[in-house]
Design a protein around this motif. Structure first.
Motif, PDB file in Angstrom:
ATOM      1  N   GLY A 298       5.167  13.190  -6.372  1.00 57.58           N
ATOM      2  CA  GLY A 298       4.356  14.252  -5.808  1.00 57.58           C
ATOM      3  C   GLY A 298       3.979  14.012  -4.363  1.00 57.58           C
ATOM      4  O   GLY A 298       4.590  13.217  -3.654  1.00 57.58           O
ATOM      5  N   ILE A 299       2.956  14.725  -3.919  1.00 56.25           N
ATOM      6  CA  ILE A 299       2.467  14.636  -2.541  1.00 56.25           C
ATOM      7  C   ILE A 299       1.094  13.995  -2.573  1.00 56.25           C
ATOM      8  O   ILE A 299       0.175  14.500  -3.219  1.00 56.25           O
ATOM      9  CB  ILE A 299       2.428  16.029  -1.897  1.00 56.25           C
ATOM     10  CG1 ILE A 299       3.864  16.579  -1.822  1.00 56.25           C
ATOM     11  CG2 ILE A 299       1.777  15.977  -0.519  1.00 56.25           C
ATOM     12  CD1 ILE A 299       3.952  18.010  -1.356  1.00 56.25           C
ATOM     13  N   SER A 300       0.961  12.857  -1.896  1.00 55.45           N
ATOM     14  CA  SER A 300      -0.241  12.024  -2.042  1.00 55.45           C
ATOM     15  C   SER A 300      -0.924  11.760  -0.714  1.00 55.45           C
ATOM     16  O   SER A 300      -0.267  11.513   0.303  1.00 55.45           O
ATOM     17  CB  SER A 300       0.113  10.671  -2.675  1.00 55.45           C
ATOM     18  OG  SER A 300       0.562  10.831  -4.002  1.00 55.45           O
ATOM     19  N   ILE A 301      -2.249  11.791  -0.756  1.00 58.06           N
ATOM     20  CA  ILE A 301      -3.069  11.217   0.305  1.00 58.06           C
ATOM     21  C   ILE A 301      -3.586   9.899  -0.245  1.00 58.06           C
ATOM     22  O   ILE A 301      -4.311   9.856  -1.231  1.00 58.06           O
ATOM     23  CB  ILE A 301      -4.224  12.153   0.683  1.00 58.06           C
ATOM     24  CG1 ILE A 301      -3.663  13.456   1.264  1.00 58.06           C
ATOM     25  CG2 ILE A 301      -5.157  11.480   1.675  1.00 58.06           C
ATOM     26  CD1 ILE A 301      -4.701  14.499   1.556  1.00 58.06           C
ATOM     27  N   GLY A 302      -3.173   8.806   0.360  1.00 63.76           N
ATOM     28  CA  GLY A 302      -3.502   7.498  -0.150  1.00 63.76           C
ATOM     29  C   GLY A 302      -2.263   6.772  -0.671  1.00 63.76           C
ATOM     30  O   GLY A 302      -1.142   7.284  -0.575  1.00 63.76           O
ATOM     31  N   SER A 303      -2.469   5.566  -1.185  1.00 60.00           N
ATOM     32  CA  SER A 303      -3.804   5.096  -1.546  1.00 60.00           C
ATOM     33  C   SER A 303      -4.586   4.638  -0.307  1.00 60.00           C
ATOM     34  O   SER A 303      -3.997   4.194   0.678  1.00 60.00           O
ATOM     35  CB  SER A 303      -3.714   3.963  -2.559  1.00 60.00           C
ATOM     36  OG  SER A 303      -2.993   2.862  -2.034  1.00 60.00           O
ATOM     37  N   LEU A 304      -5.936   4.733  -0.440  1.00 61.10           N
ATOM     38  CA  LEU A 304      -6.844   4.397   0.641  1.00 61.10           C
ATOM     39  C   LEU A 304      -7.836   3.346   0.173  1.00 61.10           C
ATOM     40  O   LEU A 304      -8.287   3.373  -0.971  1.00 61.10           O
ATOM     41  CB  LEU A 304      -7.611   5.648   1.091  1.00 61.10           C
ATOM     42  CG  LEU A 304      -6.789   6.869   1.524  1.00 61.10           C
ATOM     43  CD1 LEU A 304      -7.710   8.051   1.803  1.00 61.10           C
ATOM     44  CD2 LEU A 304      -5.930   6.552   2.729  1.00 61.10           C
ATOM     45  N   GLY A 305      -8.174   2.424   1.054  1.00 62.21           N
ATOM     46  CA  GLY A 305      -9.241   1.465   0.772  1.00 62.21           C
ATOM     47  C   GLY A 305      -8.861   0.250  -0.029  1.00 62.21           C
ATOM     48  O   GLY A 305      -9.740  -0.425  -0.572  1.00 62.21           O
TER      49      GLY A 305
END
Length: 451
Positions: A298-305
């Motif tokens: 899919g389309i992801s923002i992240g992973s973050l942090g």
């Protein structure tokens, strides 16, 4: 020179080379790609100029100038007003037989093109070129076009990557660069997939600290891991790309964006074994339009942090996408223990077909063999709009917001959502620690939000 003038100059170069037949190995795809075609392609419907002002205001402002100049450009000759240096990799000994190591020829050709005081075109004819890792270093003296008509194929000997195991082809600190031509970049990644390592992600085609960059009309396939990466870049257009790898190839993200500002990804088909598009820390003013994704994650923002790091992502918009059989649809994922924020995000006009997790925010992401300990801090997720998203879920849960107890998701808006279970069951929404608003018909709907 402004980016406006750069684009006009690049288009002049393309037309001049077509008219003058400087290279005998031209692709019909490039010849048919006229100036007006590019402007029409780049200014497709559904774009929000307020979300992405810098690049698109330039396109709008310069459109009249480009149209006015077209008739004059068609009558130009290279000796008249625009000096163009054309360099072919064959001038430096490239064989293009798919077996000979052509690395040195590419390195030499790049040095000549990059050092040209005139605008330059680096031509890769329609043959197969076997290459070891190459760093195409800038800055260059003038604007530069790399016309890839043939196929670039990576060495399958992993020992060739000992010096820089993270990159195969990387453009470093280059400004005013256009990659085009309809050719193929083949990462030959089977050997990497068999020895996959998530920590040391190799990139097939990478751009580092590049500015005023266009990458279009290329096929990128079977990358070692990440197919196309933009890191610390600014003012980028990625258009009309085909990115493919087997569904089970590990860590083969399609397009990876990190620490990059003002980037538009449009009219591309991405089918890989990992995220079609992944957007991570330091990225802002990121827009994707008319994307077909699947299979993949899919389309992801992240992973973050991760690792208790500080991460920031802002002003991200996905307008117009079709996701087919992916593990996730539109996802925001953050690690516990991190800090920072992901805010001002829009997912709009999206079709889901048999997607396992169509809409997902996961603030308890844990990609580790050991269980992750619960921690108080988290990356704040806020101001996210989901609008006009329809289709089918492959699982019972079509919408899942698993947000942090200490940093709940804030300002989440669901508008005109209709997601059904593909198996005929009623789809569900699971929503924890979220402040949300629903507009219009939203199905399934969050009824309980623990705060």
């Amino acid at each position: 020179m402004s980016l406006k003038k750069f684009l006009l100059s690049i288009f002049i170069i393309i037309i001049i080379n077509i008219i003058s037949s400087i290279s005998c190995d031209r692709s019909t795809n490039l010849q048919e790609n006229t100036l007006e075609d590019f402007v029409d392609e780049a200014s497709g419907t559904g774009y929000d100029s307020q979300a992405y002002p810098s690049y698109w205001s330039m396109i709008d402002d310069s459109k009249d100038l480009i149209e006015q100049s077209t008739d004059d450009v068609l009558t130009l000759k290279s000796s008249d007003q625009v000096a163009v240096t054309t360099v072919s990799v064959h001038d430096f000994g490239a064989k293009g037989d798919g077996e000979t190591d052509d690395t040195e020829a590419f390195v030499k050709a790049w040095k000549v093109a990059c050092s040209s005081k005139n605008a330059a075109v680096l031509v890769v004819p329609q043959k197969i070129y076997w290459l070891k890792p190459i760093r195409f270093s800038g800055p260059c003296l003038s604007q530069l076009m790399v016309q890839i008509v043939g196929t670039l194929e990576a060495s399958d000997d992993r020992s060739d990557f000992r010096q820089d195991g993270k990159h195969w082809l990387i453009f470093d600190s280059v400004r005013k660069l256009l990659l085009d031509g309809g050719g193929t970049i083949n990462g030959n990644g089977k050997e990497w997939w068999q020895n996959s390592c998530k920590i040391n992600k190799s990139k097939a085609l990478a751009f580092y600290k590049c500015k005023d960059l266009i990458v279009k009309n290329l096929k990128i396939q079977d990358a070692q891991q990440i197919h196309l990466s933009f890191q610390k870049c600014m003012n980028v257009l990625a258009s009309n790309l085909s990115i493919t790898a087997p569904e089970k190839s590990p860590n083969t993200d399609g397009i990876h964006v990190t620490n990059t500002q003002d980037i538009l990804i449009t009219t591309s088909i991405i089918s890989t074994g990992d995220d079609c598009i992944s957007i991570v820390s330091g990225s802002e003013k990121v827009q994707a339009m008319n994307i077909t994704c699947g299979p993949g994650h899919g389309i992801s923002i992240g992973s973050l942090g991760s690792g208790k790091s500080e991460a920031y992502v802002s002003e991200v918009a996905l307008y117009g996408a079709k996701l087919i059989g992916t593990t996730n649809g539109v996802r925001i994922k953050t690690w516990q223990g991190g800090s920072g924020s992901a805010n001002n995000i829009t997912f709009e006009n999206i079709e889901m077909l048999d997607v396992t997790n169509p809409i997902l925010i996961d603030q308890y992401y844990c990609d580790s063999k050991k269980p992750c300990k619960e921690q108080k801090s988290a990356v704040q997720v806020q101001n996210v709009l989901y609008k006009n998203i329809k289709g089918t879920s492959a699982s019972d849960v079509a919408i899942k917001f698993d947000c942090s107890k200490n940093f709940p998701c804030q300002g989440i808006v669901l508008q005109d959502i209709k997601l059904e279970h593909g198996g005929g069951k009623t789809a569900k929404a699971l929503c924890n620690n979220i402040n949300f608003t629903s507009i219009g018909v939203v199905s399934p709907l969050c009824y309980q939000a623990k705060l």
